[in-house]
Design a protein around this motif. Structure first.
Motif, short mmCIF file in Angstrom:
data_model
loop_
_atom_site.label_atom_id
_atom_site.label_comp_id
_atom_site.label_asym_id
_atom_site.label_seq_id
_atom_site.Cartn_x
_atom_site.Cartn_y
_atom_site.Cartn_z
N VAL A 52 0.93 -1.10 0.13
CA VAL A 52 0.00 0.01 -0.08
C VAL A 52 0.94 1.21 -0.01
O VAL A 52 1.71 1.45 0.99
N THR A 53 0.99 1.74 -1.23
CA THR A 53 1.63 3.21 -1.30
C THR A 53 0.70 4.33 -0.75
O THR A 53 -0.12 4.70 -1.26
N ARG A 54 1.40 5.03 0.18
CA ARG A 54 0.60 6.14 0.87
C ARG A 54 1.27 7.40 0.47
O ARG A 54 2.57 7.61 0.43
N ASP A 84 -5.61 11.77 -6.03
CA ASP A 84 -6.02 10.65 -6.74
C ASP A 84 -6.13 9.42 -5.85
O ASP A 84 -6.34 8.15 -6.19
N GLN A 85 -6.25 9.79 -4.43
CA GLN A 85 -6.09 8.62 -3.54
C GLN A 85 -7.44 7.87 -3.60
O GLN A 85 -8.68 8.84 -3.80
N VAL A 86 -7.58 6.78 -3.44
CA VAL A 86 -8.74 5.95 -3.23
C VAL A 86 -9.36 6.17 -1.75
O VAL A 86 -8.44 5.63 -0.83
N ARG A 87 -10.79 6.54 -1.83
CA ARG A 87 -10.96 6.81 -0.61
C ARG A 87 -12.50 6.21 -0.05
O ARG A 87 -12.83 5.43 -1.09
N GLU A 88 -12.92 6.10 1.14
CA GLU A 88 -14.19 5.39 1.29
C GLU A 88 -15.34 5.71 0.34
O GLU A 88 -15.78 4.49 0.08
N ILE A 138 -8.68 0.46 3.56
CA ILE A 138 -9.28 0.70 2.36
C ILE A 138 -8.60 -0.01 1.30
O ILE A 138 -9.15 -0.58 0.29
N GLY A 139 -7.12 -0.45 1.30
CA GLY A 139 -6.62 -1.13 0.19
C GLY A 139 -7.09 -2.61 0.50
O GLY A 139 -7.26 -2.98 -0.77
N ARG A 140 -7.35 -2.84 1.45
CA ARG A 140 -7.84 -4.09 1.55
C ARG A 140 -9.19 -4.32 1.10
O ARG A 140 -9.65 -5.47 0.39
N ARG A 141 -10.05 -3.29 1.47
CA ARG A 141 -11.36 -3.42 1.04
C ARG A 141 -11.46 -3.48 -0.60
O ARG A 141 -12.31 -4.02 -1.27
N LEU A 142 -10.44 -2.59 -0.99
CA LEU A 142 -10.41 -2.50 -2.47
C LEU A 142 -9.96 -3.69 -3.22
O LEU A 142 -10.83 -3.99 -4.15
N TYR A 143 -9.14 -4.49 -2.81
CA TYR A 143 -8.70 -5.95 -3.36
C TYR A 143 -9.93 -6.82 -3.10
O TYR A 143 -10.11 -7.55 -4.18
N THR A 144 -10.47 -6.90 -1.91
CA THR A 144 -11.75 -7.73 -1.77
C THR A 144 -12.75 -7.29 -2.86
O THR A 144 -13.45 -8.29 -3.37
N LEU A 145 -13.15 -5.93 -2.91
CA LEU A 145 -14.01 -5.66 -3.83
C LEU A 145 -13.65 -6.18 -5.45
O LEU A 145 -14.49 -6.65 -6.15
N ALA A 146 -12.35 -5.57 -5.61
CA ALA A 146 -12.01 -6.38 -7.05
C ALA A 146 -12.10 -8.05 -7.31
O ALA A 146 -12.51 -8.21 -8.17
N ALA A 147 -11.92 -8.51 -6.12
CA ALA A 147 -12.10 -10.12 -6.00
C ALA A 147 -13.69 -10.21 -6.63
O ALA A 147 -13.88 -11.27 -7.30
N GLY A 148 -14.41 -9.56 -5.93
CA GLY A 148 -15.88 -9.66 -6.21
C GLY A 148 -16.36 -9.36 -7.38
O GLY A 148 -17.16 -10.03 -8.37
N PHE A 149 -15.64 -8.44 -8.28
CA PHE A 149 -15.84 -7.96 -9.53
C PHE A 149 -15.49 -9.32 -10.39
O PHE A 149 -16.20 -9.69 -11.42
#
Length: 476
Positions: free
Chosen positions: A149-151, A157-161, A211-222
């Motif tokens: 996770v690069t902060r 352009d950060q991915v937010r809630e 948020i990074g973990r949620r993003l990867y789980t979301l991507a897995a869902g897609f």
């Protein structure tokens, strides 16, 4: 007296989904259509037409509604779902057909493009030999997220809630549309969303590790949905690749629970669908082992149901029944509020569906019909594809029991459901019904059923010389 508001079907199209959300927020704010129109300086008629999916909303309209309803960006975030193009009057319009007419138009062109997937992609083979290595890698993976996770604090352009929430809303809508219309209607839109919006999110730094973990789980869902849709279009090799990518994304998110589900329920079911019960059993048992200590009751039930399905396909009745009992016991202890959102669909009715498939494979039609009655009674009318598949399975079971008149009646109902979808799996199940009725081909009811299929669902029609081959496919 005021007119009763038109009932909305959010799962019918993206435009219906947006209209339902707008109405829900307006009613929550206790505003009439006229009052909201006055607040945003648009006519009450336009508000009504957007809510009922008769007009496409402009960006200005959506932004004004979002402000007036204090939606905090929730309506604005739905705009990317509404793929649009200018029409001849300069007004935006939905690029895909909406509503019943749009679906009917799609079904008329379905004979020319049965899946919307290129023939070359459909020919990509399913490779069961690849699965064991992937399962072993997943089982032995070390704990912790695999992707860094690069902060960059304060980066625009950060991915937010709110970005995650918007994408989660999109995924839920696509799943609803897929249940209703089948992958042929929806998969191109899902792929476009992944290419445009999801890939943009994955390319940008998350605001936090959570948020990074949620993003990867979301991507897995897609990618899970994409894999399921590939199965539904007959592209089994593509489905395998998408499921394996989803599995890797769960490792990136350190979401072992979701990974166990993907390995058993998605990849295991795919192996069964392609006629490989031994690899399916290994995937499910690996998932059970890898999910120990983490799996919730509903997830455990789902995993053991796939183990049971695999044993049934292998003719091992005792082991099948044992794992069905385990699945029932776990599900009895499940509380929906304590389960992940992606497993909450797995109710007693869904387990009844899995049991019905087990007993069908074991050659026990009476038990098959009993469990299908439970499963079908609980299905939502919007889950048209599942209604088609389960009703066709009921027809096959009735045929196996020699109840030919009832089998043909159920078969016609399955055809009616299947004709409303763009689903390869529905077509396949109707073909299997005809194969199961082949021994009775001289009966008047069976001949009439064949004619009904030819008229209502010509892509699934099987001529007598082809029934032997169809029966071989159905027995896989």
């Amino acid at each position: 007296m005021g007119q009763t508001p038109r009932a909305l079907q959010p799962s019918l199209s993206e435009r219906h989904f947006f209209g339902a959300e707008l109405r829900r927020m307006r009613e929550r704010a206790d505003l009439s259509q006229a009052r909201l129109g006055a607040m945003i300086r648009f006519s009450a008629d336009l508000v009504q037409r957007v809510e009922t999916a008769d007009r496409f909303p402009s960006r200005e309209f959506v932004e004004a509604c979002d402000r007036a309803l204090a939606a905090d960006g929730a309506l604005i975030r739905l705009l990317p779902l509404l793929g649009k193009r200018p029409n001849s009057e300069g007004e935006p319009s939905v690029s895909s057909p909406a509503g019943d007419a749009g679906v009917a138009n799609l079904l008329r062109t379905y004979s020319a493009r049965p899946s919307g997937t290129s023939e070359m992609v459909i020919r990509v083979p399913f490779q069961p030999g690849v699965l064991d290595r992937a399962a072993l890698d997943w089982l032995n993976a070390s704990a912790g997220p695999l992707l860094s996770v690069t902060r960059r604090p304060g980066s625009p352009d950060q991915v937010r809630e709110e970005d995650i929430f918007s994408a989660e809303t999109a995924l839920e809508m696509f799943r609803q549309l897929d249940h209703t219309h089948g992958a042929g209607r929806v998969h191109a839109q899902v792929q476009r969303y992944i290419e445009d919006e999801l890939n943009r999110l994955l390319a940008n730094p998350p605001a936090s590790e959570a948020i990074g973990r949620r993003l990867y789980t979301l991507a897995a869902g897609f990618f899970e949905l994409c894999g399921y849709q590939a199965v539904d279009t007959g592209a089994h090799g593509l489905a395998q690749r998408r499921y394996l990518r989803a599995l890797r994304l769960t490792q990136a998110a350190d979401d072992r629970l979701y990974g166990s589900y993907l390995l058993a329920v998605n990849i295991g079911h795919l192996a069964l669908h392609c006629g490989h019960p031994e690899p399916a059993l290994r995937m499910a048992l690996t998932a059970v082992r890898g999910g120990e200590g983490l799996a919730t009751p509903a997830v455990k039930a789902g995993l053991h149901a796939v183990v049971a399905r695999s044993h049934a396909r292998l003719g091992r009745e005792g082991e099948c029944l044992r794992h069905l009992d385990i699945a029932e016991g776990h599900l009895a202890r499940s509380r929906p509020e304590d389960e992940p959102t992606w497993i909450r669909y797995f109710t007693t009715a869904y387990l009844a569906d899995e049991m019905a498939h087990c007993f069908h494979d074991l050659g026990r039609p009476q038990q098959t019909q009993q469990h299908l009655a439970v499963a079908l009674a609980a299905l939502s009318p919007t889950h048209v594809r599942r209604l088609a598949i389960d009703t066709a399975l009921l027809a096959s079971s009735l045929a196996a029991a020699g109840r030919i008149d009832e089998a043909c009646v159920a078969g016609r109902e399955a055809v009616d459901h299947a004709a409303k979808t763009a689903s390869h799996r529905c077509l396949q199940r109707v073909v299997e019904v005809q194969a199961d009725l082949e021994p009775y081909r001289c009966e008047l009811e069976v001949r009439e059923f064949g004619e009904y299929v030819r008229h209502q669902l010509p892509l699934a029609a099987v001529r007598p010389p082809r029934l032997a081959a169809a029966a071989a496919i159905a027995s896989r």
